[in-house]
Design a protein around this motif. Structure first.
Motif, PDB file in Angstrom:
ATOM      1  N   GLY A  71       0.814  -1.294  -0.146  1.00  0.00           N
ATOM      2  CA  GLY A  71      -0.057   0.011   0.234  1.00  0.00           C
ATOM      3  C   GLY A  71       0.792   1.206   0.126  1.00  0.00           C
ATOM      4  N   VAL A  72       0.554   2.368  -0.930  1.00  0.00           N
ATOM      5  CA  VAL A  72       1.268   3.591  -0.743  1.00  0.00           C
ATOM      6  C   VAL A  72       1.116   4.046   0.666  1.00  0.00           C
ATOM      7  CG1 VAL A  72       1.316   5.888  -1.652  1.00  0.00           C
ATOM      8  CG2 VAL A  72       0.703   3.881  -2.995  1.00  0.00           C
ATOM      9  N   SER A  73      -0.241   3.991   1.292  1.00  0.00           N
ATOM     10  CA  SER A  73      -0.252   4.405   2.661  1.00  0.00           C
ATOM     11  C   SER A  73       0.164   3.809   3.886  1.00  0.00           C
ATOM     12  CB  SER A  73      -2.077   4.711   2.867  1.00  0.00           C
ATOM     13  OG  SER A  73      -2.261   4.617   4.213  1.00  0.00           O
ATOM     14  N   ASP A  74       1.015   4.172   4.625  1.00  0.00           N
ATOM     15  CA  ASP A  74       1.554   3.602   5.842  1.00  0.00           C
ATOM     16  C   ASP A  74       0.379   2.890   6.533  1.00  0.00           C
ATOM     17  OD1 ASP A  74       4.366   3.564   5.444  1.00  0.00           O
ATOM     18  OD2 ASP A  74       4.535   5.699   6.427  1.00  0.00           O
ATOM     19  N   SER A  75      -0.637   3.681   7.013  1.00  0.00           N
ATOM     20  CA  SER A  75      -1.628   3.229   7.670  1.00  0.00           C
ATOM     21  C   SER A  75      -2.263   1.949   7.044  1.00  0.00           C
ATOM     22  CB  SER A  75      -2.681   4.345   7.969  1.00  0.00           C
ATOM     23  OG  SER A  75      -2.265   5.420   8.460  1.00  0.00           O
ATOM     24  N   PHE A  76      -2.673   2.051   5.746  1.00  0.00           N
ATOM     25  CA  PHE A  76      -3.219   0.846   5.108  1.00  0.00           C
ATOM     26  C   PHE A  76      -2.240  -0.329   5.246  1.00  0.00           C
ATOM     27  CE2 PHE A  76      -3.938  -1.999   1.567  1.00  0.00           C
ATOM     28  CZ  PHE A  76      -5.191  -2.091   1.647  1.00  0.00           C
ATOM     29  N   ASN A  77      -0.961  -0.201   4.868  1.00  0.00           N
ATOM     30  CA  ASN A  77      -0.191  -1.178   5.070  1.00  0.00           C
ATOM     31  C   ASN A  77      -0.162  -1.878   6.492  1.00  0.00           C
ATOM     32  OD1 ASN A  77       1.322  -1.991   2.459  1.00  0.00           O
ATOM     33  ND2 ASN A  77       3.118  -2.151   3.905  1.00  0.00           N
ATOM     34  N   HIS A 112      -6.328   7.005  -2.757  1.00  0.00           N
ATOM     35  CA  HIS A 112      -7.099   7.442  -1.373  1.00  0.00           C
ATOM     36  C   HIS A 112      -6.981   6.508  -0.558  1.00  0.00           C
ATOM     37  CE1 HIS A 112     -10.170   8.682   1.434  1.00  0.00           C
ATOM     38  NE2 HIS A 112     -10.054   9.925   0.677  1.00  0.00           N
ATOM     39  N   CYS A 113      -6.804   6.685   0.831  1.00  0.00           N
ATOM     40  CA  CYS A 113      -6.482   5.878   1.808  1.00  0.00           C
ATOM     41  C   CYS A 113      -7.600   6.000   2.853  1.00  0.00           C
ATOM     42  CB  CYS A 113      -5.222   5.968   2.594  1.00  0.00           C
ATOM     43  SG  CYS A 113      -5.199   5.094   4.264  1.00  0.00           S
ATOM     44  N   PRO A 114      -8.207   4.746   3.239  1.00  0.00           N
ATOM     45  CA  PRO A 114      -9.452   4.869   4.292  1.00  0.00           C
ATOM     46  C   PRO A 114      -9.000   5.727   5.467  1.00  0.00           C
ATOM     47  CG  PRO A 114      -8.868   2.624   4.019  1.00  0.00           C
ATOM     48  CD  PRO A 114      -8.005   3.365   2.958  1.00  0.00           C
ATOM     49  N   PHE A 115      -7.761   5.564   6.177  1.00  0.00           N
ATOM     50  CA  PHE A 115      -7.350   5.977   7.104  1.00  0.00           C
ATOM     51  C   PHE A 115      -6.891   7.293   7.186  1.00  0.00           C
ATOM     52  CE2 PHE A 115      -7.075   1.245   6.877  1.00  0.00           C
ATOM     53  CZ  PHE A 115      -8.088   0.998   7.744  1.00  0.00           C
ATOM     54  N   GLU A 116      -5.950   7.504   5.931  1.00  0.00           N
ATOM     55  CA  GLU A 116      -5.354   9.033   6.015  1.00  0.00           C
ATOM     56  C   GLU A 116      -6.094  10.034   4.852  1.00  0.00           C
ATOM     57  OE1 GLU A 116      -1.177   8.251   4.915  1.00  0.00           O
ATOM     58  OE2 GLU A 116      -0.974   6.562   6.272  1.00  0.00           O
ATOM     59  N   GLY A 117      -6.845   9.587   4.164  1.00  0.00           N
ATOM     60  CA  GLY A 117      -7.539  10.323   3.128  1.00  0.00           C
ATOM     61  C   GLY A 117      -6.603  10.565   1.845  1.00  0.00           C
ATOM     62  N   PRO A 118      -6.805  11.464   1.127  1.00  0.00           N
ATOM     63  CA  PRO A 118      -6.114  11.307  -0.406  1.00  0.00           C
ATOM     64  C   PRO A 118      -4.640  11.157  -0.176  1.00  0.00           C
ATOM     65  CG  PRO A 118      -7.581  13.449  -0.005  1.00  0.00           C
ATOM     66  CD  PRO A 118      -7.477  12.918   1.521  1.00  0.00           C
ATOM     67  N   VAL A 119      -4.248  10.468  -1.389  1.00  0.00           N
ATOM     68  CA  VAL A 119      -2.770  10.286  -1.440  1.00  0.00           C
ATOM     69  C   VAL A 119      -2.074  11.017  -2.390  1.00  0.00           C
ATOM     70  CG1 VAL A 119      -1.321   8.296  -2.039  1.00  0.00           C
ATOM     71  CG2 VAL A 119      -3.349   7.768  -0.603  1.00  0.00           C
ATOM     72  N   ASP A 120      -1.008  11.554  -1.919  1.00  0.00           N
ATOM     73  CA  ASP A 120      -0.195  12.425  -2.772  1.00  0.00           C
ATOM     74  C   ASP A 120       0.292  11.653  -3.966  1.00  0.00           C
ATOM     75  OD1 ASP A 120       1.580  13.856  -4.142  1.00  0.00           O
ATOM     76  OD2 ASP A 120       2.678  14.418  -2.544  1.00  0.00           O
TER      77      ASP A 120
END
Length: 302
Positions: free
Chosen positions: A102-108, A146-154
């Motif tokens: 996942g691009v998002s750390d929180s999702f990963n 987009h991440c369900p925990f962090e919002g929009p992904v850069d």
């Protein structure tokens, strides 16, 4: 108005991504009938199973049995999240391995209890070895928009992760709108950049239909030069680690749209709907894609 490719490749993800979120236990023989029917429909690339811990994803506990029995027609991907999964997949005879980050750390961290950087550090030697062994490597990029925990992904973070996989020698990038938040404009922008920066890689778009924008996003991706799409027969799917995400875009709806626009897929809508018949009675929710609803009601699709 716009240019479109003459052909597009459908990568069926129903047997893996579609079923992993199912609460009902789908029998192995039903999964195999589903896979065979999809192959009969013209599908030549498919995620057939996943070598993950049955403790976390019980639905995939029969991965070795699936690999032992699945017809080897075209390319069969198996998902393997870590070194143990990769070794089990190779032992089962897999020659095309899908890995994911996942691009998002929180999702990963929710998914595999590692940050994105930690995941890449662990995967790097595995991917290099897979390429030395002559296997095909598909990199699945989750939460690309987009991440369900962090919002929009850069978008720059997504592009950087894709570049890392390219440097490691991945053959394909499956770039996913994991929770169905992408819109056509941002889909066009991201995939245009990917096609421009990584012209030697296979770039595949993976859309969930949570907000009913998946077909519009596919059209935007086509205009950006993408000609490979992950789809799921019947719209099966979701993501156990992405709250609120619904199913993947339905294979039969995507094929119908593409063929109507003159983009050949080699896949039969009618035969995909018959494949969905094989699985519909064993899953936990009604399958109600546009084309499958017409099929159930006996209405013409043209």
């Amino acid at each position: 108005m716009f240019s479109l490719p003459k052909e597009a490749t459908i990568i069926e993800v129903g047997p893996r991504d579609g079923l992993q979120n199912e609460k009902n236990e789908v029998p192995t023989d039903v999964k195999l009938r589903f896979i065979r029917a999809l192959q009969d429909a013209g599908i030549r690339e498919m995620e057939v199973t996943s070598f993950v811990s049955p403790k976390w994803v019980p639905q995939m506990g029969d991965a070795a049995q699936i690999m032992d029995s699945v017809p080897r027609t075209g390319r069969q991907f198996v998902l393997a999240p870590n070194e143990r999964g990769i070794e089990n997949a190779k032992a089962a005879g897999a020659d095309s391995i899908a890995v994911f980050v996942g691009v998002s750390d929180s999702f990963n961290k929710k998914n595999i209890n590692r940050s994105t950087a930690e995941s890449m550090e662990g995967l790097a030697p595995q991917i290099r070895q897979l390429k030395k062994d002559g296997l095909f490597v598909r990199a699945c990029i989750s939460t690309a928009f987009h991440c369900p925990f962090e919002g929009p992904v850069d978008p720059e973070k997504t592009l950087e992760l894709c570049r890392q996989f390219a440097e490691l020698g991945a053959d394909e990038l499956s770039v996913a709108d994991t929770n169905g938040m992408a819109d056509p404009a941002e889909s066009y922008r991201l995939f245009s950049r990917l096609k421009e920066e990584l012209p030697d890689l296979l770039i595949t778009a993976h859309f969930h239909d949570t907000r009913k924008m998946a077909l519009a996003n596919i059209l935007a991706s086509l205009q950006a030069g993408v000609d490979r799409f992950d789809t799921s027969a019947g719209g099966l799917g979701g993501c156990p680690f992405s709250p609120g995400a619904t199913g993947n875009v339905a294979t039969e709806d995507v094929v119908y749209m593409l063929e109507r626009m003159g983009v050949a897929t080699g896949v039969s809508v009618d035969a995909v709907c018959r494949a969905v018949d094989e699985i519909a009675g064993t899953v936990s929710r009604p399958l109600a894609s546009g084309m499958y609803t017409l099929h159930q009601n006996g209405q013409p699709k043209q």
